[in-house]
Design an enzyme around this catalytic site. Structure first.
Site, PDB file in Angstrom:
ATOM      1  N   MET A 137       4.620 -13.630   0.902  1.00  0.00           N
ATOM      2  CA  MET A 137       3.455 -14.185   1.600  1.00  0.00           C
ATOM      3  C   MET A 137       2.220 -14.224   0.699  1.00  0.00           C
ATOM      4  O   MET A 137       1.523 -15.238   0.643  1.00  0.00           O
ATOM      5  CB  MET A 137       3.156 -13.363   2.860  1.00  0.00           C
ATOM      6  CG  MET A 137       4.255 -13.409   3.882  1.00  0.00           C
ATOM      7  SD  MET A 137       4.718 -15.082   4.380  1.00  0.00           S
ATOM      8  CE  MET A 137       3.284 -15.593   5.295  1.00  0.00           C
ATOM      9  N   ASP A 178      -1.396  -6.733  -7.011  1.00  0.00           N
ATOM     10  CA  ASP A 178      -0.227  -5.962  -6.581  1.00  0.00           C
ATOM     11  C   ASP A 178      -0.266  -4.639  -7.346  1.00  0.00           C
ATOM     12  O   ASP A 178      -1.114  -4.439  -8.226  1.00  0.00           O
ATOM     13  CB  ASP A 178       1.082  -6.730  -6.865  1.00  0.00           C
ATOM     14  CG  ASP A 178       2.205  -6.329  -5.910  1.00  0.00           C
ATOM     15  OD1 ASP A 178       2.553  -7.123  -5.008  1.00  0.00           O
ATOM     16  OD2 ASP A 178       2.733  -5.192  -6.051  1.00  0.00           O
ATOM     17  N   VAL A 201       0.293  -6.683   2.105  1.00  0.00           N
ATOM     18  CA  VAL A 201       1.257  -5.705   1.570  1.00  0.00           C
ATOM     19  C   VAL A 201       2.326  -5.460   2.641  1.00  0.00           C
ATOM     20  O   VAL A 201       2.291  -6.064   3.713  1.00  0.00           O
ATOM     21  CB  VAL A 201       0.562  -4.370   1.141  1.00  0.00           C
ATOM     22  CG1 VAL A 201      -0.535  -4.655   0.125  1.00  0.00           C
ATOM     23  CG2 VAL A 201       0.010  -3.593   2.320  1.00  0.00           C
ATOM     24  N   GLU A 212       4.875  -4.320   5.626  1.00  0.00           N
ATOM     25  CA  GLU A 212       4.555  -4.152   7.057  1.00  0.00           C
ATOM     26  C   GLU A 212       4.694  -2.678   7.457  1.00  0.00           C
ATOM     27  O   GLU A 212       5.601  -2.281   8.187  1.00  0.00           O
ATOM     28  CB  GLU A 212       5.495  -5.054   7.883  1.00  0.00           C
ATOM     29  CG  GLU A 212       5.179  -5.158   9.354  1.00  0.00           C
ATOM     30  CD  GLU A 212       3.950  -5.985   9.684  1.00  0.00           C
ATOM     31  OE1 GLU A 212       3.225  -6.386   8.753  1.00  0.00           O
ATOM     32  OE2 GLU A 212       3.716  -6.207  10.878  1.00  0.00           O
ATOM     33  N   LYS A 270      -0.854  -0.129   4.996  1.00  0.00           N
ATOM     34  CA  LYS A 270      -1.900  -1.145   5.242  1.00  0.00           C
ATOM     35  C   LYS A 270      -3.260  -0.479   5.459  1.00  0.00           C
ATOM     36  O   LYS A 270      -4.279  -0.939   4.927  1.00  0.00           O
ATOM     37  CB  LYS A 270      -1.537  -2.011   6.453  1.00  0.00           C
ATOM     38  CG  LYS A 270      -0.506  -3.088   6.128  1.00  0.00           C
ATOM     39  CD  LYS A 270      -0.316  -4.037   7.280  1.00  0.00           C
ATOM     40  CE  LYS A 270       0.779  -5.057   7.038  1.00  0.00           C
ATOM     41  NZ  LYS A 270       0.520  -6.018   5.963  1.00  0.00           N
ATOM     42  N   HIS A 319      -2.807 -14.359  10.260  1.00  0.00           N
ATOM     43  CA  HIS A 319      -1.340 -14.325  10.145  1.00  0.00           C
ATOM     44  C   HIS A 319      -0.795 -15.707   9.779  1.00  0.00           C
ATOM     45  O   HIS A 319      -0.744 -16.603  10.611  1.00  0.00           O
ATOM     46  CB  HIS A 319      -0.766 -13.840  11.490  1.00  0.00           C
ATOM     47  CG  HIS A 319       0.713 -13.692  11.497  1.00  0.00           C
ATOM     48  ND1 HIS A 319       1.474 -13.773  12.638  1.00  0.00           N
ATOM     49  CD2 HIS A 319       1.594 -13.466  10.484  1.00  0.00           C
ATOM     50  CE1 HIS A 319       2.746 -13.616  12.326  1.00  0.00           C
ATOM     51  NE2 HIS A 319       2.850 -13.427  11.035  1.00  0.00           N
ATOM     52  N   ASN A 349       5.777 -18.409   7.008  1.00  0.00           N
ATOM     53  CA  ASN A 349       6.568 -18.528   5.789  1.00  0.00           C
ATOM     54  C   ASN A 349       7.453 -19.783   5.851  1.00  0.00           C
ATOM     55  O   ASN A 349       8.175 -19.928   6.847  1.00  0.00           O
ATOM     56  CB  ASN A 349       7.429 -17.246   5.715  1.00  0.00           C
ATOM     57  CG  ASN A 349       8.315 -17.173   4.517  1.00  0.00           C
ATOM     58  OD1 ASN A 349       8.214 -17.959   3.588  1.00  0.00           O
ATOM     59  ND2 ASN A 349       9.225 -16.209   4.543  1.00  0.00           N
ATOM     60  N   ASN A 393       5.297 -14.020  17.298  1.00  0.00           N
ATOM     61  CA  ASN A 393       6.402 -13.062  17.186  1.00  0.00           C
ATOM     62  C   ASN A 393       6.816 -12.472  18.535  1.00  0.00           C
ATOM     63  O   ASN A 393       7.932 -11.965  18.671  1.00  0.00           O
ATOM     64  CB  ASN A 393       6.088 -11.984  16.150  1.00  0.00           C
ATOM     65  CG  ASN A 393       6.352 -12.527  14.755  1.00  0.00           C
ATOM     66  OD1 ASN A 393       7.148 -13.460  14.587  1.00  0.00           O
ATOM     67  ND2 ASN A 393       5.693 -11.986  13.750  1.00  0.00           N
TER      68      ASN A 393
HETATM   69  P1  NAD Z   1       7.079  -8.563   0.387  1.00  0.00           P
HETATM   70  O1  NAD Z   1       7.944  -7.368   0.490  1.00  0.00           O
HETATM   71  O2  NAD Z   1       7.649  -9.830  -0.154  1.00  0.00           O
HETATM   72  O3  NAD Z   1       5.761  -8.233  -0.475  1.00  0.00           O
HETATM   73  C1  NAD Z   1       4.962  -7.115  -0.261  1.00  0.00           C
HETATM   74  C2  NAD Z   1       4.217  -6.871  -1.560  1.00  0.00           C
HETATM   75  O4  NAD Z   1       3.240  -5.843  -1.340  1.00  0.00           O
HETATM   76  C3  NAD Z   1       5.118  -6.386  -2.710  1.00  0.00           C
HETATM   77  O5  NAD Z   1       4.940  -7.231  -3.834  1.00  0.00           O
HETATM   78  C4  NAD Z   1       4.615  -4.969  -3.001  1.00  0.00           C
HETATM   79  O6  NAD Z   1       4.700  -4.620  -4.370  1.00  0.00           O
HETATM   80  C5  NAD Z   1       3.169  -5.090  -2.542  1.00  0.00           C
HETATM   81  N1  NAD Z   1       2.521  -3.810  -2.248  1.00  0.00           N
HETATM   82  C6  NAD Z   1       3.027  -2.731  -1.619  1.00  0.00           C
HETATM   83  N2  NAD Z   1       2.092  -1.752  -1.551  1.00  0.00           N
HETATM   84  C7  NAD Z   1       0.963  -2.255  -2.151  1.00  0.00           C
HETATM   85  C8  NAD Z   1      -0.336  -1.742  -2.394  1.00  0.00           C
HETATM   86  N3  NAD Z   1      -0.659  -0.516  -2.030  1.00  0.00           N
HETATM   87  N4  NAD Z   1      -1.240  -2.536  -3.031  1.00  0.00           N
HETATM   88  C9  NAD Z   1      -0.906  -3.791  -3.425  1.00  0.00           C
HETATM   89  N5  NAD Z   1       0.330  -4.331  -3.217  1.00  0.00           N
HETATM   90  C10 NAD Z   1       1.242  -3.565  -2.587  1.00  0.00           C
HETATM   91  O7  NAD Z   1       6.502  -8.795   1.868  1.00  0.00           O
HETATM   92  P2  NAD Z   1       6.022 -10.148   2.558  1.00  0.00           P
HETATM   93  O8  NAD Z   1       7.183 -10.784   3.222  1.00  0.00           O
HETATM   94  O9  NAD Z   1       5.182 -10.916   1.605  1.00  0.00           O
HETATM   95  O10 NAD Z   1       5.117  -9.546   3.725  1.00  0.00           O
HETATM   96  C11 NAD Z   1       3.792  -9.122   3.495  1.00  0.00           C
HETATM   97  C12 NAD Z   1       3.062  -9.066   4.827  1.00  0.00           C
HETATM   98  O11 NAD Z   1       3.082 -10.370   5.436  1.00  0.00           O
HETATM   99  C13 NAD Z   1       3.683  -8.115   5.839  1.00  0.00           C
HETATM  100  O12 NAD Z   1       2.676  -7.545   6.612  1.00  0.00           O
HETATM  101  C14 NAD Z   1       4.534  -9.050   6.698  1.00  0.00           C
HETATM  102  O13 NAD Z   1       4.763  -8.563   7.995  1.00  0.00           O
HETATM  103  C15 NAD Z   1       3.658 -10.276   6.727  1.00  0.00           C
HETATM  104  N6  NAD Z   1       4.352 -11.533   7.016  1.00  0.00           N
HETATM  105  C16 NAD Z   1       5.581 -11.783   6.469  1.00  0.00           C
HETATM  106  C17 NAD Z   1       6.215 -12.979   6.757  1.00  0.00           C
HETATM  107  C18 NAD Z   1       7.560 -13.310   6.165  1.00  0.00           C
HETATM  108  O14 NAD Z   1       8.202 -14.268   6.625  1.00  0.00           O
HETATM  109  N7  NAD Z   1       8.034 -12.572   5.152  1.00  0.00           N
HETATM  110  C19 NAD Z   1       5.602 -13.925   7.572  1.00  0.00           C
HETATM  111  C20 NAD Z   1       4.329 -13.653   8.082  1.00  0.00           C
HETATM  112  C21 NAD Z   1       3.719 -12.443   7.792  1.00  0.00           C
END
Ligand code: NAD
Length: 295
Positions: free
Chosen positions: A26, A45, A102, A104, A109, A152, A155, A202
């Protein structure tokens, strides 16, 4: 937009400098979308490899736009340069808006949001891309909760038009107006929703994904379910592929938040295929194995 006049939204300048925290599926997409629409984005990151993946994804998307004749090479280079990868909080004090994306997990968070709040100017808007965690819970750690709301995205970010803007108890009108303006600038359709586990989309999507998980536990053939939903029922993809695209870890975390929020309506079945796969580190497209193998 309930309680906010159109003039209030247009009176608020769109942000000029953004930051995105978390360069995953995301975060990389949000930074790309912001930069493509004239708002440079710092992309942060904690893992160099994750940061590189986010940048590589943005580069691939830009190359595709060039091949399709939608961008010239110099335009693509300018957009790429507008995404600034960092591992520390460099440049955060210049930002008007931050999107936290970051993992979920509520404590991660909250820690990230509290840390970011210390780095930014007092007028900076903080948002979270959480898919399920009530924004009031995230706001508890903030000194300026009026400057915070949910933002929000869906994807894949460049393709999906909707952005839920989630208003917390203490979110100010001016924060909502700025975030709505930012979403519009990014070419998205913002919808302001109230705060609850899973917000709007959701709460609709997860009962379907839970039903799919139950079907699989009952012995359904995953490929047949996907084929029927996609080819015969006409949805863009079936539930197994959708979960692979979302990420099984992310889906499993969101599913748990929803089950706690609505124990009578969204209880997770046992065994639950989504969390089983997440525990096995079959995370979906992000590590090339989930329900399916991805090349
Ligand atoms: P992901 O696992 O692909 O990426 C998460 C990233 O956060 C990783 O690169 C990780 O290294 C980084 N991270 C972890 N701790 C950190 C910190 N302290 N500081 C900086 N970076 C940090 O996850 P994602 O799918 O991109 O999801 C991210 C957020 O978006 C979540 O809250 C998720 O619920 C939300 N979201 C996801 C989707 C989806 O379809 N995947 C859709 C909408 C919202």
């Amino acid at each position: 937009v309930k309680g906010i006049t159109r003039s209030l939204i247009t009176l608020h300048d769109a942000p000029k400098q953004a930051a995105v925290i978390g360069a995953g599926i995301m975060g990389g997409g949000i930074a790309y979308q912001s930069a493509c629409n004239g708002i440079p984005a710092i992309l942060k990151d904690i893992q160099p490899a994750a940061l590189q993946t986010g940048i590589d994804e943005a580069t691939k998307l830009l190359e595709k736009q060039c091949q399709q004749g939608k961008l010239t090479l110099p335009q693509a280079a300018m957009i790429r340069a507008a995404i600034r990868p960092v591992l520390q909080y460099d440049g955060m004090d210049e930002c008007d808006i931050v999107v936290e994306a970051v993992i979920e997990n509520i404590s991660v968070k909250q820690q990230v949001l509290a840390d970011v709040e210390q780095q930014v100017s007092t007028g900076c808007i903080l948002t979270s891309n959480t898919s399920s965690i009530p924004v009031n819970k995230l706001a508890q750690v903030l000194k300026r909760p009026e400057n915070f709301c949910g933002m929000h995205f869906f994807n894949p970010v460049p393709k999906m038009p909707l952005v839920e803007v989630i208003r917390g108890e203490k979110t100010s009108d001016s924060t909502i107006a700025t975030v709505v303006h930012y979403a519009h600038k990014m070419g998205k359709t913002p919808v302001v929703v109230g705060d609850c586990p899973g917000f709007f989309i959701n709460r609709v999507l997860f009962p379907y994904l839970n039903a799919f998980s139950r079907l699989v536990s009952d012995g359904a053939d995953i490929q047949v379910v996907d084929r029927v939903m996609e080819q015969e029922f006409g949805w863009p993809m079936g539930p197994a592929l959708l979960l692979d695209v979302v990420g099984l870890d992310t889906a499993s975390h969101a599913q748990q938040v929803m089950a706690e929020g609505y124990p009578d309506r969204m209880a997770v079945s046992s065994p639950d295929v989504i969390s089983l796969l997440a525990d096995l580190k079959r995370l979906g497209q992000k590590n090339r194995i989930g329900f399916y193998h991805h090349t």
